[in-house]
Design a protein around this motif. Structure first.
Motif, PDB file in Angstrom:
ATOM      1  N   THR A 133       0.775  -1.384  -0.006  1.00  0.00           N
ATOM      2  CA  THR A 133      -0.097  -0.070  -0.094  1.00  0.00           C
ATOM      3  C   THR A 133       0.990   1.215  -0.110  1.00  0.00           C
ATOM      4  O   THR A 133       1.914   1.275   0.238  1.00  0.00           O
ATOM      5  N   ALA A 134       0.237   2.427  -0.310  1.00  0.00           N
ATOM      6  CA  ALA A 134       0.849   3.718  -0.427  1.00  0.00           C
ATOM      7  C   ALA A 134       1.333   3.993   1.121  1.00  0.00           C
ATOM      8  O   ALA A 134       0.555   3.699   1.941  1.00  0.00           O
ATOM      9  N   GLY A 135       2.533   4.174   1.438  1.00  0.00           N
ATOM     10  CA  GLY A 135       2.956   4.708   2.679  1.00  0.00           C
ATOM     11  C   GLY A 135       3.972   3.572   3.392  1.00  0.00           C
ATOM     12  O   GLY A 135       4.462   3.822   4.117  1.00  0.00           O
ATOM     13  N   ASP A 136       4.079   2.583   2.522  1.00  0.00           N
ATOM     14  CA  ASP A 136       4.733   1.462   2.810  1.00  0.00           C
ATOM     15  C   ASP A 136       6.182   1.890   2.649  1.00  0.00           C
ATOM     16  O   ASP A 136       6.461   2.652   1.736  1.00  0.00           O
ATOM     17  N   SER A 137       7.379   1.079   3.159  1.00  0.00           N
ATOM     18  CA  SER A 137       8.513   1.728   3.248  1.00  0.00           C
ATOM     19  C   SER A 137       8.994   0.748   1.937  1.00  0.00           C
ATOM     20  O   SER A 137       8.692  -0.076   1.473  1.00  0.00           O
ATOM     21  N   ARG A 138      10.413   1.445   1.460  1.00  0.00           N
ATOM     22  CA  ARG A 138      11.050   0.808   0.337  1.00  0.00           C
ATOM     23  C   ARG A 138      11.470  -0.801   0.835  1.00  0.00           C
ATOM     24  O   ARG A 138      11.453  -1.532  -0.133  1.00  0.00           O
ATOM     25  N   GLU A 139      11.649  -0.986   1.939  1.00  0.00           N
ATOM     26  CA  GLU A 139      12.163  -2.391   2.262  1.00  0.00           C
ATOM     27  C   GLU A 139      10.994  -3.120   2.245  1.00  0.00           C
ATOM     28  O   GLU A 139      10.942  -4.439   1.631  1.00  0.00           O
ATOM     29  N   ARG A 140       9.658  -2.889   2.572  1.00  0.00           N
ATOM     30  CA  ARG A 140       8.655  -3.725   2.258  1.00  0.00           C
ATOM     31  C   ARG A 140       8.351  -4.080   1.030  1.00  0.00           C
ATOM     32  O   ARG A 140       7.909  -4.930   0.544  1.00  0.00           O
ATOM     33  N   VAL A 141       8.505  -2.886   0.035  1.00  0.00           N
ATOM     34  CA  VAL A 141       8.643  -3.224  -1.622  1.00  0.00           C
ATOM     35  C   VAL A 141       9.537  -4.378  -1.943  1.00  0.00           C
ATOM     36  O   VAL A 141       9.075  -5.353  -2.641  1.00  0.00           O
ATOM     37  N   VAL A 142      10.699  -4.254  -1.466  1.00  0.00           N
ATOM     38  CA  VAL A 142      11.667  -5.434  -1.640  1.00  0.00           C
ATOM     39  C   VAL A 142      11.400  -6.715  -1.125  1.00  0.00           C
ATOM     40  O   VAL A 142      11.280  -7.778  -1.780  1.00  0.00           O
ATOM     41  N   GLU A 143      10.636  -6.853   0.183  1.00  0.00           N
ATOM     42  CA  GLU A 143      10.292  -7.939   0.715  1.00  0.00           C
ATOM     43  C   GLU A 143       9.199  -8.444  -0.315  1.00  0.00           C
ATOM     44  O   GLU A 143       9.319  -9.766  -0.295  1.00  0.00           O
ATOM     45  N   LEU A 144       8.331  -7.763  -0.884  1.00  0.00           N
ATOM     46  CA  LEU A 144       7.234  -8.254  -1.592  1.00  0.00           C
ATOM     47  C   LEU A 144       7.505  -8.582  -2.780  1.00  0.00           C
ATOM     48  O   LEU A 144       7.166  -9.668  -3.604  1.00  0.00           O
ATOM     49  N   LEU A 145       8.103  -7.537  -3.587  1.00  0.00           N
ATOM     50  CA  LEU A 145       8.439  -7.739  -5.037  1.00  0.00           C
ATOM     51  C   LEU A 145       9.720  -8.191  -5.203  1.00  0.00           C
ATOM     52  O   LEU A 145      10.095  -8.574  -6.790  1.00  0.00           O
ATOM     53  N   GLY A 146      10.640  -8.033  -4.335  1.00  0.00           N
ATOM     54  CA  GLY A 146      12.110  -8.350  -4.774  1.00  0.00           C
ATOM     55  C   GLY A 146      12.941  -7.169  -5.431  1.00  0.00           C
ATOM     56  O   GLY A 146      12.254  -6.088  -5.271  1.00  0.00           O
ATOM     57  N   LYS A 147      13.825  -7.543  -5.774  1.00  0.00           N
ATOM     58  CA  LYS A 147      14.722  -6.565  -6.655  1.00  0.00           C
ATOM     59  C   LYS A 147      14.114  -5.903  -7.895  1.00  0.00           C
ATOM     60  O   LYS A 147      13.780  -6.639  -8.817  1.00  0.00           O
ATOM     61  N   PRO A 148      14.050  -4.637  -8.061  1.00  0.00           N
ATOM     62  CA  PRO A 148      13.471  -4.106  -9.379  1.00  0.00           C
ATOM     63  C   PRO A 148      14.347  -4.473 -10.698  1.00  0.00           C
ATOM     64  O   PRO A 148      15.515  -4.485 -10.449  1.00  0.00           O
ATOM     65  N   THR A 149      13.424  -4.777 -11.600  1.00  0.00           N
ATOM     66  CA  THR A 149      13.972  -4.892 -12.891  1.00  0.00           C
ATOM     67  C   THR A 149      14.986  -3.570 -13.431  1.00  0.00           C
ATOM     68  O   THR A 149      15.958  -3.690 -13.826  1.00  0.00           O
ATOM     69  N   SER A 150      14.377  -2.474 -12.977  1.00  0.00           N
ATOM     70  CA  SER A 150      14.906  -1.198 -13.180  1.00  0.00           C
ATOM     71  C   SER A 150      14.597  -0.089 -12.394  1.00  0.00           C
ATOM     72  O   SER A 150      13.668  -0.221 -11.785  1.00  0.00           O
ATOM     73  N   LYS A 151      15.633   1.089 -12.247  1.00  0.00           N
ATOM     74  CA  LYS A 151      15.287   2.253 -11.406  1.00  0.00           C
ATOM     75  C   LYS A 151      15.520   3.429 -11.995  1.00  0.00           C
ATOM     76  O   LYS A 151      16.309   3.609 -12.909  1.00  0.00           O
ATOM     77  N   SER A 152      14.730   4.433 -11.943  1.00  0.00           N
ATOM     78  CA  SER A 152      15.186   5.521 -12.480  1.00  0.00           C
ATOM     79  C   SER A 152      14.334   6.765 -11.627  1.00  0.00           C
ATOM     80  O   SER A 152      13.471   6.734 -10.830  1.00  0.00           O
ATOM     81  N   HIS A 153      15.134   7.898 -11.594  1.00  0.00           N
ATOM     82  CA  HIS A 153      14.571   9.055 -10.643  1.00  0.00           C
ATOM     83  C   HIS A 153      13.714  10.041 -11.388  1.00  0.00           C
ATOM     84  O   HIS A 153      13.878  10.179 -12.768  1.00  0.00           O
TER      85      HIS A 153
END
Length: 102
Positions: free
Chosen positions: A30-50
């Motif tokens: 959900t919106a408001g979750d930490s970046r660590e939670r994103v990695v926990e659920l989805l893993g390492k991203p395919t790509s990142k951009s600013h």
């Protein structure tokens, strides 16, 4: 003519979904979750951009205020089967989740 426009808009809205939640298996991001939670659920991203916020006009004299890249956040892209998921992170927290079918 209007019917075609309505049908085209409906088809586009079904293909791209911006949301504040994403179901990942039996868990929910959900919106408001930490970046660590994103990695926990989805893993390492395919790509990142600013991302950058658009330049805003500063004063009446036409000044332009530059915005630091960190204020705009990051977009993390994930390829999940026939979907592409883009998670926007601002200040270490999820601000938006976009999920679209390929």
């Amino acid at each position: 003519m209007r019917i075609r426009l309505v049908v085209a808009l409906f088809a586009f809205s079904a293909a791209v979904q911006a949301s504040s939640t994403l179901r990942v298996g039996s868990q929910v991001l959900t919106a408001g979750d930490s970046r660590e939670r994103v990695v926990e659920l989805l893993g390492k991203p395919t790509s990142k951009s600013h991302t950058r916020k658009p330049h805003s006009h500063g004063s009446r004299r036409g000044g332009v205020r530059a915005v630091d890249k960190d204020q705009g956040g990051e977009q993390w892209r994930y390829r999940r089967g026939d979907h592409v998921t883009v998670v926007t992170i601002v200040d270490g927290r999820v601000s938006e989740i976009e999920d679209r079918r390929l």
